[in-house]
Write a protein that holds these residues in place. Structure first.
Motif, PDB file in Angstrom:
ATOM      1  N   PHE A 110       0.827  -1.207   0.000  1.00 30.56           N
ATOM      2  CA  PHE A 110       0.000   0.000   0.000  1.00 30.56           C
ATOM      3  C   PHE A 110       0.860   1.256   0.000  1.00 30.56           C
ATOM      4  O   PHE A 110       0.579   2.222  -0.713  1.00 30.56           O
ATOM      5  N   GLU A 111       1.917   1.251   0.826  1.00 31.77           N
ATOM      6  CA  GLU A 111       2.764   2.434   0.942  1.00 31.77           C
ATOM      7  C   GLU A 111       3.519   2.721  -0.351  1.00 31.77           C
ATOM      8  O   GLU A 111       3.642   3.875  -0.769  1.00 31.77           O
ATOM      9  N   ILE A 112       4.022   1.692  -1.007  1.00 31.15           N
ATOM     10  CA  ILE A 112       4.852   1.882  -2.193  1.00 31.15           C
ATOM     11  C   ILE A 112       4.016   2.037  -3.466  1.00 31.15           C
ATOM     12  O   ILE A 112       4.291   2.907  -4.296  1.00 31.15           O
ATOM     13  N   TYR A 113       2.975   1.202  -3.612  1.00 28.51           N
ATOM     14  CA  TYR A 113       2.227   1.179  -4.867  1.00 28.51           C
ATOM     15  C   TYR A 113       0.795   1.706  -4.747  1.00 28.51           C
ATOM     16  O   TYR A 113       0.070   1.765  -5.738  1.00 28.51           O
ATOM     17  N   LYS A 114       0.372   2.070  -3.528  1.00 30.59           N
ATOM     18  CA  LYS A 114      -0.995   2.550  -3.295  1.00 30.59           C
ATOM     19  C   LYS A 114      -2.028   1.526  -3.760  1.00 30.59           C
ATOM     20  O   LYS A 114      -3.104   1.862  -4.249  1.00 30.59           O
ATOM     21  N   PHE A 115      -1.685   0.259  -3.594  1.00 23.43           N
ATOM     22  CA  PHE A 115      -2.574  -0.838  -3.971  1.00 23.43           C
ATOM     23  C   PHE A 115      -3.048  -1.530  -2.693  1.00 23.43           C
ATOM     24  O   PHE A 115      -2.240  -1.970  -1.886  1.00 23.43           O
ATOM     25  N   SER A 116      -4.336  -1.615  -2.517  1.00 27.82           N
ATOM     26  CA  SER A 116      -4.890  -2.161  -1.287  1.00 27.82           C
ATOM     27  C   SER A 116      -5.171  -3.647  -1.410  1.00 27.82           C
ATOM     28  O   SER A 116      -5.943  -4.085  -2.271  1.00 27.82           O
ATOM     29  N   VAL A 117      -4.523  -4.426  -0.558  1.00 28.19           N
ATOM     30  CA  VAL A 117      -4.788  -5.864  -0.461  1.00 28.19           C
ATOM     31  C   VAL A 117      -4.690  -6.229   1.011  1.00 28.19           C
ATOM     32  O   VAL A 117      -3.735  -5.884   1.696  1.00 28.19           O
ATOM     33  N   SER A 118      -5.702  -6.894   1.540  1.00 27.70           N
ATOM     34  CA  SER A 118      -5.751  -7.175   2.971  1.00 27.70           C
ATOM     35  C   SER A 118      -4.773  -8.279   3.364  1.00 27.70           C
ATOM     36  O   SER A 118      -4.401  -9.130   2.545  1.00 27.70           O
ATOM     37  N   SER A 119      -4.381  -8.271   4.636  1.00 28.67           N
ATOM     38  CA  SER A 119      -3.493  -9.317   5.138  1.00 28.67           C
ATOM     39  C   SER A 119      -4.180 -10.685   5.087  1.00 28.67           C
ATOM     40  O   SER A 119      -3.521 -11.713   4.916  1.00 28.67           O
ATOM     41  N   LYS A 120      -5.506 -10.705   5.218  1.00 29.85           N
ATOM     42  CA  LYS A 120      -6.247 -11.968   5.148  1.00 29.85           C
ATOM     43  C   LYS A 120      -6.115 -12.581   3.755  1.00 29.85           C
ATOM     44  O   LYS A 120      -5.918 -13.785   3.607  1.00 29.85           O
ATOM     45  N   THR A 121      -6.246 -11.747   2.738  1.00 29.71           N
ATOM     46  CA  THR A 121      -6.109 -12.237   1.371  1.00 29.71           C
ATOM     47  C   THR A 121      -4.685 -12.730   1.104  1.00 29.71           C
ATOM     48  O   THR A 121      -4.479 -13.775   0.491  1.00 29.71           O
ATOM     49  N   LEU A 122      -3.697 -11.980   1.578  1.00 23.80           N
ATOM     50  CA  LEU A 122      -2.304 -12.387   1.400  1.00 23.80           C
ATOM     51  C   LEU A 122      -2.036 -13.719   2.100  1.00 23.80           C
ATOM     52  O   LEU A 122      -1.305 -14.566   1.577  1.00 23.80           O
ATOM     53  N   SER A 123      -2.616 -13.910   3.279  1.00 19.21           N
ATOM     54  CA  SER A 123      -2.450 -15.177   3.999  1.00 19.21           C
ATOM     55  C   SER A 123      -3.039 -16.333   3.204  1.00 19.21           C
ATOM     56  O   SER A 123      -2.479 -17.432   3.172  1.00 19.21           O
ATOM     57  N   ARG A 124      -4.154 -16.092   2.540  1.00 16.44           N
ATOM     58  CA  ARG A 124      -4.777 -17.139   1.714  1.00 16.44           C
ATOM     59  C   ARG A 124      -3.888 -17.500   0.522  1.00 16.44           C
ATOM     60  O   ARG A 124      -3.837 -18.647   0.100  1.00 16.44           O
ATOM     61  N   TYR A 125      -3.202 -16.492  -0.025  1.00 14.29           N
ATOM     62  CA  TYR A 125      -2.259 -16.787  -1.104  1.00 14.29           C
ATOM     63  C   TYR A 125      -1.139 -17.698  -0.592  1.00 14.29           C
ATOM     64  O   TYR A 125      -0.736 -18.648  -1.250  1.00 14.29           O
ATOM     65  N   GLN A 126      -0.629 -17.381   0.590  1.00 16.04           N
ATOM     66  CA  GLN A 126       0.474 -18.161   1.146  1.00 16.04           C
ATOM     67  C   GLN A 126       0.046 -19.596   1.438  1.00 16.04           C
ATOM     68  O   GLN A 126       0.834 -20.534   1.307  1.00 16.04           O
ATOM     69  N   LYS A 127      -1.217 -19.763   1.819  1.00 12.53           N
ATOM     70  CA  LYS A 127      -1.739 -21.099   2.126  1.00 12.53           C
ATOM     71  C   LYS A 127      -2.189 -21.838   0.866  1.00 12.53           C
ATOM     72  O   LYS A 127      -2.714 -22.943   0.949  1.00 12.53           O
ATOM     73  N   LYS A 128      -1.995 -21.194  -0.280  1.00 14.30           N
ATOM     74  CA  LYS A 128      -2.327 -21.775  -1.590  1.00 14.30           C
ATOM     75  C   LYS A 128      -3.831 -21.985  -1.765  1.00 14.30           C
ATOM     76  O   LYS A 128      -4.271 -22.830  -2.558  1.00 14.30           O
ATOM     77  N   GLU A 129      -4.640 -21.199  -1.056  1.00 15.86           N
ATOM     78  CA  GLU A 129      -6.087 -21.268  -1.245  1.00 15.86           C
ATOM     79  C   GLU A 129      -6.496 -20.525  -2.511  1.00 15.86           C
ATOM     80  O   GLU A 129      -7.495 -20.859  -3.146  1.00 15.86           O
ATOM     81  N   TYR A 130      -5.750 -19.482  -2.834  1.00 16.64           N
ATOM     82  CA  TYR A 130      -5.986 -18.694  -4.046  1.00 16.64           C
ATOM     83  C   TYR A 130      -4.634 -18.342  -4.662  1.00 16.64           C
ATOM     84  O   TYR A 130      -3.594 -18.520  -4.037  1.00 16.64           O
ATOM     85  N   ALA A 131      -4.685 -17.809  -5.880  1.00 18.86           N
ATOM     86  CA  ALA A 131      -3.459 -17.399  -6.561  1.00 18.86           C
ATOM     87  C   ALA A 131      -3.523 -15.906  -6.874  1.00 18.86           C
ATOM     88  O   ALA A 131      -4.557 -15.420  -7.332  1.00 18.86           O
ATOM     89  N   PRO A 132      -2.450 -15.168  -6.624  1.00 23.24           N
ATOM     90  CA  PRO A 132      -2.445 -13.738  -6.935  1.00 23.24           C
ATOM     91  C   PRO A 132      -2.447 -13.513  -8.444  1.00 23.24           C
ATOM     92  O   PRO A 132      -2.016 -14.362  -9.214  1.00 23.24           O
ATOM     93  N   SER A 133      -2.956 -12.358  -8.861  1.00 24.62           N
ATOM     94  CA  SER A 133      -2.999 -12.020 -10.269  1.00 24.62           C
ATOM     95  C   SER A 133      -2.391 -10.638 -10.482  1.00 24.62           C
ATOM     96  O   SER A 133      -1.969  -9.979  -9.538  1.00 24.62           O
ATOM     97  N   HIS A 134      -2.349 -10.201 -11.739  1.00 28.10           N
ATOM     98  CA  HIS A 134      -1.862  -8.865 -12.068  1.00 28.10           C
ATOM     99  C   HIS A 134      -2.815  -7.814 -11.481  1.00 28.10           C
ATOM    100  O   HIS A 134      -4.024  -8.007 -11.511  1.00 28.10           O
ATOM    101  N   PRO A 135      -2.322  -6.699 -10.896  1.00 31.81           N
ATOM    102  CA  PRO A 135      -0.921  -6.254 -10.875  1.00 31.81           C
ATOM    103  C   PRO A 135      -0.132  -6.744  -9.650  1.00 31.81           C
ATOM    104  O   PRO A 135       1.026  -6.415  -9.507  1.00 31.81           O
ATOM    105  N   LEU A 136      -0.793  -7.527  -8.794  1.00 29.96           N
ATOM    106  CA  LEU A 136      -0.128  -7.935  -7.559  1.00 29.96           C
ATOM    107  C   LEU A 136       1.101  -8.782  -7.832  1.00 29.96           C
ATOM    108  O   LEU A 136       2.102  -8.683  -7.114  1.00 29.96           O
ATOM    109  N   THR A 137       1.058  -9.609  -8.870  1.00 29.72           N
ATOM    110  CA  THR A 137       2.229 -10.425  -9.194  1.00 29.72           C
ATOM    111  C   THR A 137       3.425  -9.545  -9.568  1.00 29.72           C
ATOM    112  O   THR A 137       4.572  -9.888  -9.275  1.00 29.72           O
ATOM    113  N   ASP A 138       3.135  -8.413 -10.218  1.00 29.96           N
ATOM    114  CA  ASP A 138       4.221  -7.477 -10.543  1.00 29.96           C
ATOM    115  C   ASP A 138       4.785  -6.839  -9.273  1.00 29.96           C
ATOM    116  O   ASP A 138       6.003  -6.688  -9.121  1.00 29.96           O
ATOM    117  N   TYR A 139       3.900  -6.455  -8.340  1.00 28.12           N
ATOM    118  CA  TYR A 139       4.348  -5.835  -7.096  1.00 28.12           C
ATOM    119  C   TYR A 139       5.169  -6.827  -6.259  1.00 28.12           C
ATOM    120  O   TYR A 139       6.182  -6.461  -5.659  1.00 28.12           O
TER     121      TYR A 139
END
Length: 210
Positions: free
Chosen positions: A34-63
Motif C-alpha cells: 500500500f505504501e509503495i504502490y498505493k494498492f490495497s490488499v488485505s493481510s487476510k487475502t495475502l495469507s490465503r495466497y500463502q496457504k495456496k487457497e488462491y493465486a495472486p494475479s496482475h498487478p499484484l504479481t508485478d508488485y
C-alpha cells in the motif's frame, strides 16, 4: 510459478519484518504494497495466497516481483525458468492446461475476498495516533493496516530517548517548514503523505540536543 513467487515473497517479508507467523508477514506485506504502490490488499487475502487457497494475479504479481528485486512478473518467471531442471519444465507444461481453466475464476474470487475482508476497516489520524473508523471517505482516511495502526505514533523526543537499538533507527521524522515531527515507525506522514526518514545522529545533534 505463482506458488514459488508467493513463497519467496513471504520468506523475504519474514526476514525484513522479523515476523515468524504467516499473519505477521502478511501484515507487513499489506503495509509495504500500500505504501509503495498505493494498492490495497488485505493481510487476510495475502495469507490465503500463502496457504495456496488462491493465486495472486496482475498487478499484484508485478508488485510481488518488484519486492523481490525483479522488474516485473515476466522477468521473475523468465529467470526462474532458466534455473529449472528439465523434468520440472516438463511438469510445468503438463499443468498449463489446468492453470488456464482455473485462473480466470480465481481472479474474481481473490478480488472479492480482498474487498469483503477490508471494506469496513479504515482508520484516521487523530493528533498523534490512528483511530478505527468505518470507511466513509473522510479526509485522511485510509485502509486499516494493523501494523501501522499498532505501531505508528507521533512522539516527543528528548536526550534520554532511545533513538537506536543495535544500530537500527527506532525513531523516524518528517521536516516541514523547518519544523520536525517524530514518529515511532517507518512509513508515510499521516497528513502530508511524505515518506518518513529514519533518525540520524546529525539530526539528533542539530535538532534535539542543540
Amino acid at each position: 510459478m505463482t506458488d514459488k513467487l508467493v513463497d519467496s515473497v513471504f520468506e523475504k517479508a519474514g526476514k525484513e519484518s522479523g515476523k515468524d507467523s504467516v499473519h505477521g508477514k502478511a501484515e507487513y506485506l499489506s503495509e509495504h504494497i500500500f505504501e509503495i504502490y498505493k494498492f490495497s490488499v488485505s493481510s487476510k487475502t495475502l495469507s490465503r495466497y500463502q496457504k495456496k487457497e488462491y493465486a495472486p494475479s496482475h498487478p499484484l504479481t508485478d508488485y510481488f516481483s518488484k519486492f523481490l528485486g525483479y522488474k516485473n512478473y515476466g522477468e521473475f518467471v523468465k529467470q526462474s525458468d532458466s534455473i529449472l531442471e528439465p523434468e520440472e519444465k516438463e511438469h510445468k507444461r503438463n499443468k498449463g492446461w489446468l492453470i488456464t481453466l482455473i485462473f480466470v475464476p480465481l481472479i474474481g474470487i481473490s478480488a472479492y475476498v480482498g474487498y469483503e475482508s477490508g471494506k469496513e476497516e479504515c482508520m484516521v489520524w487523530d493528533i498523534d495516533h490512528y483511530v478505527m473508523t468505518e470507511c466513509e471517505g473522510r479526509l485522511n482516511e485510509r485502509k486499516f493496516i494493523p501494523h501501522i495502526y499498532n505501531n505508528l505514533k507521533k512522539v516527543k523526543v528528548y536526550d534520554t530517548t532511545t533513538f537506536f537499538k543495535k544500530g537500527e533507527a527506532q525513531i523516524w521524522y518528517n521536516k516541514s517548514n523547518g519544523h520536525l515531527e517524530f514518529f515511532t515507525a517507518p512509513g508515510v506522514h499521516p497528513v502530508n503523505g511524505k515518506t518518513l526518514k529514519p533518525i540520524t545522529n546529525y539530526m539528533i545533534e542539530k535538532y534535539v540536543r542543540n
